[in-house]
Motif scaffolding. Structure first.
Motif, PDB file in Angstrom:
ATOM      1  N   GLY A 210       0.825  -1.194   0.000  1.00 47.34           N
ATOM      2  CA  GLY A 210       0.000   0.000   0.000  1.00 47.34           C
ATOM      3  C   GLY A 210       0.860   1.244   0.000  1.00 47.34           C
ATOM      4  O   GLY A 210       2.053   1.207  -0.325  1.00 47.34           O
ATOM      5  N   GLU A 211       0.249   2.366   0.374  1.00 46.85           N
ATOM      6  CA  GLU A 211       0.982   3.627   0.414  1.00 46.85           C
ATOM      7  C   GLU A 211       2.036   3.601   1.515  1.00 46.85           C
ATOM      8  O   GLU A 211       1.851   2.973   2.564  1.00 46.85           O
ATOM      9  N   ALA A 212       3.146   4.303   1.282  1.00 46.96           N
ATOM     10  CA  ALA A 212       4.242   4.444   2.250  1.00 46.96           C
ATOM     11  C   ALA A 212       4.810   3.097   2.675  1.00 46.96           C
ATOM     12  O   ALA A 212       5.208   2.907   3.824  1.00 46.96           O
ATOM     13  N   ALA A 213       4.834   2.139   1.734  1.00 41.13           N
ATOM     14  CA  ALA A 213       5.471   0.847   2.039  1.00 41.13           C
ATOM     15  C   ALA A 213       6.961   1.059   2.240  1.00 41.13           C
ATOM     16  O   ALA A 213       7.586   1.860   1.541  1.00 41.13           O
ATOM     17  N   GLY A 214       7.549   0.323   3.174  1.00 44.01           N
ATOM     18  CA  GLY A 214       8.942   0.558   3.545  1.00 44.01           C
ATOM     19  C   GLY A 214       9.870  -0.585   3.206  1.00 44.01           C
ATOM     20  O   GLY A 214       9.956  -1.037   2.059  1.00 44.01           O
ATOM     21  N   SER A 215      10.558  -1.092   4.260  1.00 38.72           N
ATOM     22  CA  SER A 215      11.645  -2.056   4.061  1.00 38.72           C
ATOM     23  C   SER A 215      11.170  -3.380   3.472  1.00 38.72           C
ATOM     24  O   SER A 215      11.907  -4.048   2.746  1.00 38.72           O
ATOM     25  N   LYS A 216       9.923  -3.779   3.765  1.00 39.38           N
ATOM     26  CA  LYS A 216       9.430  -5.045   3.221  1.00 39.38           C
ATOM     27  C   LYS A 216       9.317  -4.976   1.701  1.00 39.38           C
ATOM     28  O   LYS A 216       9.630  -5.952   1.005  1.00 39.38           O
ATOM     29  N   LEU A 217       8.893  -3.830   1.192  1.00 39.60           N
ATOM     30  CA  LEU A 217       8.809  -3.656  -0.261  1.00 39.60           C
ATOM     31  C   LEU A 217      10.205  -3.678  -0.873  1.00 39.60           C
ATOM     32  O   LEU A 217      10.429  -4.309  -1.915  1.00 39.60           O
ATOM     33  N   THR A 218      11.147  -2.999  -0.222  1.00 37.49           N
ATOM     34  CA  THR A 218      12.529  -2.987  -0.712  1.00 37.49           C
ATOM     35  C   THR A 218      13.101  -4.396  -0.756  1.00 37.49           C
ATOM     36  O   THR A 218      13.725  -4.797  -1.748  1.00 37.49           O
ATOM     37  N   LYS A 219      12.863  -5.161   0.317  1.00 34.26           N
ATOM     38  CA  LYS A 219      13.397  -6.523   0.359  1.00 34.26           C
ATOM     39  C   LYS A 219      12.755  -7.397  -0.713  1.00 34.26           C
ATOM     40  O   LYS A 219      13.430  -8.228  -1.338  1.00 34.26           O
ATOM     41  N   ALA A 220      11.453  -7.217  -0.928  1.00 38.46           N
ATOM     42  CA  ALA A 220      10.766  -7.998  -1.958  1.00 38.46           C
ATOM     43  C   ALA A 220      11.404  -7.771  -3.326  1.00 38.46           C
ATOM     44  O   ALA A 220      11.633  -8.716  -4.087  1.00 38.46           O
ATOM     45  N   ARG A 221      11.707  -6.506  -3.613  1.00 37.67           N
ATOM     46  CA  ARG A 221      12.317  -6.198  -4.908  1.00 37.67           C
ATOM     47  C   ARG A 221      13.732  -6.763  -4.998  1.00 37.67           C
ATOM     48  O   ARG A 221      14.145  -7.258  -6.051  1.00 37.67           O
ATOM     49  N   ASP A 222      14.466  -6.689  -3.881  1.00 33.38           N
ATOM     50  CA  ASP A 222      15.823  -7.253  -3.870  1.00 33.38           C
ATOM     51  C   ASP A 222      15.798  -8.763  -4.129  1.00 33.38           C
ATOM     52  O   ASP A 222      16.695  -9.305  -4.781  1.00 33.38           O
ATOM     53  N   LEU A 223      14.770  -9.446  -3.595  1.00 32.00           N
ATOM     54  CA  LEU A 223      14.686 -10.906  -3.734  1.00 32.00           C
ATOM     55  C   LEU A 223      13.969 -11.338  -5.003  1.00 32.00           C
ATOM     56  O   LEU A 223      13.908 -12.534  -5.308  1.00 32.00           O
ATOM     57  N   GLY A 224      13.400 -10.368  -5.734  1.00 31.18           N
ATOM     58  CA  GLY A 224      12.669 -10.711  -6.943  1.00 31.18           C
ATOM     59  C   GLY A 224      11.285 -11.270  -6.683  1.00 31.18           C
ATOM     60  O   GLY A 224      10.715 -11.980  -7.522  1.00 31.18           O
ATOM     61  N   VAL A 225      10.722 -10.963  -5.505  1.00 33.04           N
ATOM     62  CA  VAL A 225       9.377 -11.430  -5.151  1.00 33.04           C
ATOM     63  C   VAL A 225       8.344 -10.572  -5.877  1.00 33.04           C
ATOM     64  O   VAL A 225       8.511  -9.349  -6.000  1.00 33.04           O
ATOM     65  N   ALA A 226       7.261 -11.191  -6.343  1.00 34.21           N
ATOM     66  CA  ALA A 226       6.202 -10.451  -7.037  1.00 34.21           C
ATOM     67  C   ALA A 226       5.572  -9.429  -6.095  1.00 34.21           C
ATOM     68  O   ALA A 226       5.344  -9.700  -4.923  1.00 34.21           O
ATOM     69  N   VAL A 227       5.286  -8.244  -6.637  1.00 36.35           N
ATOM     70  CA  VAL A 227       4.714  -7.153  -5.840  1.00 36.35           C
ATOM     71  C   VAL A 227       3.429  -6.673  -6.515  1.00 36.35           C
ATOM     72  O   VAL A 227       3.389  -6.472  -7.732  1.00 36.35           O
TER      73      VAL A 227
END
Length: 677
Positions: free
Chosen positions: A646-663
């Motif tokens: 959602g809005e103002a997503a933080g470190s979890k979003l960053t980690k997902a992108r680093d790991l290549g997890v679907a967002v």
């Protein structure tokens, strides 16, 4: 008979091989290929065969469960010294170390022109914040595991380390002896899950790991579900390495868990920039790090540079912004919690720590004060540590020989003056009904967001109602009238009406929220949901015996007894009866989908929610996801299938992108997936 025993032994060897392969995929590679249920069936078969044959193979996973309590730790002398690392606090320190390395290499090459050292290449690894482990393998078998100790002699903790499922009990290298070093850690996601149901929540991951590994009961270690990363082979007999890459390949090939972050640099300027990036990303990791380690890659260069009295010249630790410092312990006060537990709160001389001014610090209980030699510690300088943005903890005296004024332990409750009782490690006030801090704390908890979610309610409101309207129990809230409330200070008619409306709305909260609001000892939000899902009816739960409750997931004997005793208490029974009579439903929530559809794209998937949703709350989204058959997790890992941001997503979003997890960042698409559009 002999043929039968041989068949059993062969099957045991096959099961051990298969189970260890699956454990390695699950705990080390983070890529499981079978379900937990399938693993458990194989494990149970192995356990039965071991019981039938009376033998256990040396690398059997059944050796990891933890055995009897040990009488003490035996000293272990390391085969080679475990060195400390010199520290660089900033870029200047790091540049000075690089200059020393280049000078040492240049001096060596001037004296040895026939066999010069190559230009320095550097490797960067994370500096884990846990407990150093030193593992000894002889002939391929794990023979001993120990702490670092003083670098020469440590404490043998083999039984404890065997409970770490990512640590191999055997390795393919069987021709000699090796000692490998690593760090025992507790992942932050594991700590979070542990604390949801723990009778005594753990303060931080570092102490949780260190305390478990130095606990004489290996079953305690096993319960913490620790992990480890390995990064060095210190002593090697029968094998040699030319450089760091070869050594890391050996560790990986032998089945040791090696952190995926290892970076090599020929340009030191690029290395320095990378350290800044690590510092920025560290709070998105699922484990604690307090810096990075920089080493020379080439082993011949390491040998040539050698050691000082304390440190290797070929490595340095780059420390992040200090999360430990020293200050003066000024006073200790005693606070009363909603359960009656009396907790010491330390006041220290104000000091800057990790960008925050610190004045209050945690001391867990009297035993904690004694263990840290703080009984006569007022006025002395102490080490404090801040971790994960929680209140800092006092680690102990900076100078153990310094004697200060005595911390006086209370004998009566600071809230009500009642005599205190020592139960386990904690002091308790037993005056449940007449102790103001307890009552106010219970009512505040009852009204909180994860419980009855009574809007506009606060601790100050609870205190005001206690003082001026005699509110002593959560049930009293539902007897309040508009006339009573408007007569209170700072309570106008609108505020009073809003509170009454919020109380009325709270009567429809589901059973899980109500159970959490009751504050059952040794239980939390997760256990409350487990109870609600299993029983689905408050009366059935209230009638349950402790023995019956132990059949539920994550409900042990202590928790089961707490729940059963809680609902046998006549005062609690009367309070619940009053609330139900006032219209409180406390019914189990009906899922949005009665039976999960296995064809739904989210069925069986692990989903993480982060940020702020605008069209429904995260709790609502989580419930709907679970009803569809998805598993909602609190942290992102390689096992995560989807992150909903959602809005103002933080470190979890960053980690997902680093790991290549679907967002998924489109809330309208989320609503379609949930069947809401």
């Amino acid at each position: 008979m002999a043929d039968s025993l041989q068949r059993i032994t062969e099957r045991m060897a096959e099961l051990v091989k298969v189970l260890n392969e699956h454990s390695h995929r699950y705990y080390t590679e983070d890529t499981p290929t079978i379900s937990d249920k399938e693993y458990d069936l194989l494990y149970d078969e192995l356990t039965a065969l071991e019981a039938e044959s009376g033998t256990t193979l040396p690398n059997s996973p059944t050796l990891r469960v933890g055995g009897d309590i040990l009488k003490g730790f035996e000293p272990h002398r390391h085969l080679t010294r475990l060195w400390s690392l010199d520290k660089a606090q900033d870029a200047e320190d790091l540049a000075a170390w690089e200059a020393r390395v280049k000078k040492l290499v240049a001096d060596y090459n001037a004296k040895n022109p026939e066999s010069p050292l190559p230009d320095p290449e550097y490797v960067v690894e994370l500096k884990f914040d846990g407990l150093t482990l030193n593992l000894t393998y002889r002939g391929g078998r794990l023979e001993q595991a120990s702490t670092r100790g003083n670098g020469v002699v440590g404490e043998g903790i083999l039984a404890q380390v065997k409970t770490i499922r990512s640590v191999p009990l055997t390795i393919p290298f069987t021709e000699g002896t090796v000692e490998v070093q690593g760090e025992g850690i507790m992942r932050l996601s594991v700590l979070e899950q542990y604390n949801l149901t723990a009778a005594e929540p753990l303060k931080n991951a570092r102490n949780a790991a260190a305390g478990a590994l130095r606990n004489l009961d290996p079953r305690v270690t096993a319960s913490r579900k620790l992990d480890a990363f390995f990064y060095n082979a210190g002593y090697t007999n029968g094998i040699g390495f030319r450089d760091h890459r070869e050594m890391m390949n050996f560790l990986r090939g032998s089945g040791f868990p090696v952190n995926p972050y290892v970076r090599y640099f020929k340009e030191f300027s690029e290395l320095a920039a990378e350290l800044e990036q690590i510092a920025e990303r560290r709070h998105g990791l699922d484990y604690l790090i307090d810096g990075a380690v920089v080493k020379i890659v080439d082993f011949a260069t390491r040998d040539a540079l050698g050691y000082t009295d304390k440190f290797p010249r070929w490595a340095i630790a780059f420390k992040f912004e200090a999360e430990e410092t020293t200050t003066t312990l000024e006073s200790v006060s005693w606070e009363v919690g909603r359960t009656g537990k009396i907790t010491p709160l330390a006041r220290v001389e104000a000091v800057e720590l990790a960008g925050v001014t610190v004045q209050n610090c945690t001391l867990n209980n009297i035993g904690d004060i004694e263990r840290k030699n703080l009984k006569h510690g007022l006025g002395t300088r102490v080490f404090i540590r801040r971790s994960n943005d929680v209140i800092p903890e006092i680690l102990g005296k900076a100078d153990e020989s310094e004697v200060g004024q005595e911390i006086v332990y209370p004998t009566v409750c600071p809230g009500c003056g009642s005599p205190l009782e020592m139960r386990g490690a904690h002091l308790f006030c037993n005056n449940r009904l007449g102790c103001k801090p307890q009552v106010v704390g219970k009512i505040t908890h009852f009204a909180s967001r994860d419980c009855m979610d009574i809007e506009t309610f606060s601790g100050k409101t609870a205190e005001q109602l206690y003082d001026q309207l005699g509110v002593r129990d959560a049930a009293d809230l539902y007897d309040l009238t508009l006339e009573q409330l408007v007569g209170l200070e700072r309570f106008g008619e609108k505020k009073a009406a809003n509170l009454l409306a919020a109380l009325e709305k709270s009567k429809s909260r589901d059973l899980a929220s109500f159970l959490n609001a009751l504050g059952i000892p040794n239980t939390g939000k997760a256990t409350a949901k487990t109870l609600s899902d299993y029983y689905g009816d408050l009366d059935k739960l209230m009638a349950a015996e402790a023995e019956e409750l132990t059949a539920l997931p994550d409900v042990g004997g202590i928790v089961a007894e707490s729940i059963a005793s809680f609902f046998r208490d006549p005062l609690m029974q009367a309070s619940i009866a009053r609330m139900r009579a006032a219209g409180l439903k406390a019914e189990a929530e009906r899922p949005a989908v009665e039976v999960a559809d296995a064809s739904h794209p989210l069925f069986g998937k692990t989903v993480v929610l982060t940020g702020t949703l605008t069209k429904l709350t995260r709790d609502e989204a989580a419930k709907r996801l679970e009803a569809l058959g998805a598993k909602v997790a609190g942290s992102v890992s390689k096992k995560t299938h989807l992150v909903i941001a959602g809005e103002a997503a933080g470190s979890k979003l960053t980690k997902a992108r680093d790991l290549g997890v679907a967002v998924l960042e489109d809330e309208d698409e989320l609503l379609r997936l949930l069947g809401m559009e």
